[in-house]
Design an enzyme around this catalytic site. Sequence first.
Site, PDB file in Angstrom:
ATOM      1  CG  ASP A   1       4.686 -14.635  12.173  1.00  0.00           C
ATOM      2  OD1 ASP A   1       5.771 -14.148  12.406  1.00  0.00           O
ATOM      3  OD2 ASP A   1       4.516 -15.939  12.233  1.00  0.00           O
TER       4      ASP A   1
ATOM      5  CG  ASP B   1       9.869 -19.512  14.587  1.00  0.00           C
ATOM      6  OD1 ASP B   1       9.940 -18.364  14.634  1.00  0.00           O
ATOM      7  OD2 ASP B   1       9.215 -20.182  13.734  1.00  0.00           O
TER       8      ASP B   1
HETATM    9  C1  GLA Z   1       6.581 -18.001  12.515  1.00  0.00           C
HETATM   10  C2  GLA Z   1       6.490 -17.460  14.074  1.00  0.00           C
HETATM   11  C3  GLA Z   1       6.257 -18.847  14.777  1.00  0.00           C
HETATM   12  C4  GLA Z   1       4.688 -19.395  14.218  1.00  0.00           C
HETATM   13  C5  GLA Z   1       5.033 -19.551  12.620  1.00  0.00           C
HETATM   14  C6  GLA Z   1       3.611 -20.241  12.221  1.00  0.00           C
HETATM   15  O1  GLA Z   1       7.772 -18.838  12.300  1.00  0.00           O
HETATM   16  O2  GLA Z   1       7.792 -17.109  14.315  1.00  0.00           O
HETATM   17  O3  GLA Z   1       6.272 -18.590  16.267  1.00  0.00           O
HETATM   18  O4  GLA Z   1       3.927 -18.514  14.793  1.00  0.00           O
HETATM   19  O5  GLA Z   1       5.328 -18.525  12.093  1.00  0.00           O
HETATM   20  O6  GLA Z   1       3.664 -20.463  11.018  1.00  0.00           O
END
Ligand code: GLA
Length: 404
Positions: free
Chosen positions: A150, A205
């Site tokens: 990430d 997301d």
């Molecule tokens: C980010 C990623 C998500 C998830 C969260 C976890 O937002 O894009 O897919 O992994 O972190 O905290």
Amino acid sequence: MKKNIAIISSALMMLSTAAFAQKAEGLGATPQMGWSTWNKFGCNIEEGILRETADKMVELGLVDAGYVYLNIDDCWHGQRDSLGFIHEDLGKFPSGMKAMADYVHERGMKLGIYSDAGSKTCACFAGSQGHEYQDAFVYAQWGIDYLKYDWCYTEDVNPKSAYRVMRDALAATGRPIFFSMCEWGHSKPWEWAADIAHSWRTTGDIWPYFETIPEEFNGQWHGEPVLTLVDINEPLRAYAGPGHWNDPDMLEVGNGNLTEAENRAHFTLWCMMAAPLILGNDLTTMTQETLDIILNKDVIAIDQDPLGVQGLRLRRDGDVEYWFKPLEGGDWAFCAFNRGKEDVTVTLDWDSFKFTDEVSGCTFDPQGCKVRNLWDAKEKVRKIQKVKNLKIASHDVVLYRISR
Ligand code: GLA
């Protein structure tokens, strides 16, 4: 102490091989399939849910259908020890991560884990910045097969270097570990990451809404609805292919208030886009309708087609979109998607769709083809008619496989 010295010397040996590193070969020939903790469980994870989910995936035939990765997203972390090695949270994983990996491997599955290129993960656990080789080494020792990496807390970090370092660290372990980049498309990874990762997120997301996020979330951070992600991911199709996929985020099928039609459309569009199929719902309580969607092998085969071409939205007439995806052996997937709020009946003039796809070089010519309806097994396989009237419910799709 002896153990720690052995670990450090192995880590140093890995460093010396890193100059020749490349991403693990042979992984991601087709988009990855599996299940992840994040969309449904967020940080509320513990080994019981994972074991139960792994069992369900075997029992329901999901593993046989190709969903082999069981991915633990954010929040599994404990502390780093005095030498900087990361440990799992033994409160959540009392048997330890190695036992978790053994458990899924015994069931013919693979275990995925999550970290972050910055100082902290998005949920504020320890990030891998400055610990990349140590972390990769620990993952390999546990038996991890997949890393989602990430992009939170990376203010001064260069994305190309950061993702390369982790690629090299993973390679240096000698264990084939699928590398899934999650930098949300900020620095256009599709332009530079084909030799770094097996997939890269192209979007922010996902949230379990189809078209819009409800107003109550205005003014606060929120994810994006399914269709926003489709519109971002579709134009990037030329960059995807075997071993390096565009990732418009994990599936929300079966989550939130998505209707059956919306779940079907969401799943279908992911398959048309050759997107990773990472389930994100509670498999222990899902409805039969949801299971029927995620387990439709003919539809999964569109996603997993070995030609590895991401489909395209060829045309849009009002609320109806026409999508095409060339498949191995000259077949095509065809999807008519009704984005509108009303059910519609459209008239398809198949000849009007004749085209050559610039990305794959494949030509669609309906002449002499037959069509099979992949969401309605009762509909007979039939010869393509010159003109066809097609009913498409609101937010639903009709999906055909067209072959000679
Ligand atoms: C980010 C990623 C998500 C998830 C969260 C976890 O937002 O894009 O897919 O992994 O972190 O905290």
